[in-house]
Design an enzyme around this catalytic site. Sequence first.
Site, short mmCIF file in Angstrom:
data_model
loop_
_atom_site.label_atom_id
_atom_site.label_comp_id
_atom_site.label_asym_id
_atom_site.label_seq_id
_atom_site.Cartn_x
_atom_site.Cartn_y
_atom_site.Cartn_z
CG HIS A 287 -1.94 1.08 1.19
ND1 HIS A 287 -1.64 2.38 1.53
CD2 HIS A 287 -3.24 1.06 0.81
CE1 HIS A 287 -2.73 3.11 1.37
NE2 HIS A 287 -3.72 2.34 0.93
CD GLU B 259 -5.33 1.96 -3.12
OE1 GLU B 259 -6.49 2.15 -2.78
OE2 GLU B 259 -4.39 1.93 -2.31
P1 PGA Z 1 -9.07 6.58 0.15
O1 PGA Z 1 -7.94 5.49 0.37
O2 PGA Z 1 -10.30 5.87 -0.32
O3 PGA Z 1 -9.26 7.22 1.49
O4 PGA Z 1 -8.55 7.55 -0.88
C1 PGA Z 1 -7.81 4.38 -0.47
C2 PGA Z 1 -6.79 3.44 0.12
O5 PGA Z 1 -5.95 3.85 0.90
O6 PGA Z 1 -6.79 2.24 -0.19
#
Ligand code: PGA
Length: 250
Positions: free
Chosen positions: A92, A162
């Site tokens: 992550h 992401e």
């Molecule tokens: P967020 O985070 O939805 O708060 O932007 C996504 C994540 O950290 O997986």
Amino acid sequence: MAKKLVIGNWKMNPETSAQAARLAREVGKGARRFKKTEIALCVPHVFLGVRLLSSLRKGAQDIFYEKAGAFTGEVSAGMAKSLGARYVLVGHSERRALGDTEESINKKMRAALSAGLVPVLCVGETSRDGENHYLHKVKEELKSALKGLSRSALSRVVVAYEPVWAVGAKAKGALPPEEALHMNLFIRKAFSDVAGERAAKRLKVLYGGSVDPKNAGVFLEKGKMDGILVGRESLDPKRFLAIVRAAHGA
Ligand code: PGA
């Protein structure tokens, strides 16, 4: 059609185990309506013992790559598994910012898989440029994390795209939905270079970064994503379940 996968990432929340139990219960009750969707909560390690209703799967937010030993403060994949975890987030962006490297992420992928967890490998560029360097970065993150994994291990991997600039409270907003399909195909192609076409077809690609009840459906429909990784909004049962509903209908 394969089930959509919606994962809530609680990050370092909530403050107490009583609050965690309440949140899990509320989400679990609401989740019973959505049997066609796989719903998981990635909770802080200290809450991995929290009981979840059978409508939910459990996940960890990270694991250490060694099995046991003198690693003060760390938690192994086997420990998470023994508390009922099925999923674990690996790489992550918030863990990368705290020191995860390509090498440690590769080791964590191996540890997760050999303990029988499903690793949700998070990849994404920190910023965009006009010359597509960011695509190279995403590909490299993917390849280095998957390095040396067997075919059968690769077939159990989930990838979450992401873009780092879209993650968290300071985000610049979510990815424009028309970009989602492009990134989905790009990741699948890069995965296929490593794992082969068949595995790439079956791969689940999730989108994460500022997903809310309004935009969730678009990522799934237009972006053809197989699911969503939800951060902030997973702490509000109503809003999280609204995202699940969007996935359920997609
Ligand atoms: P967020 O985070 O939805 O708060 O932007 C996504 C994540 O950290 O997986």
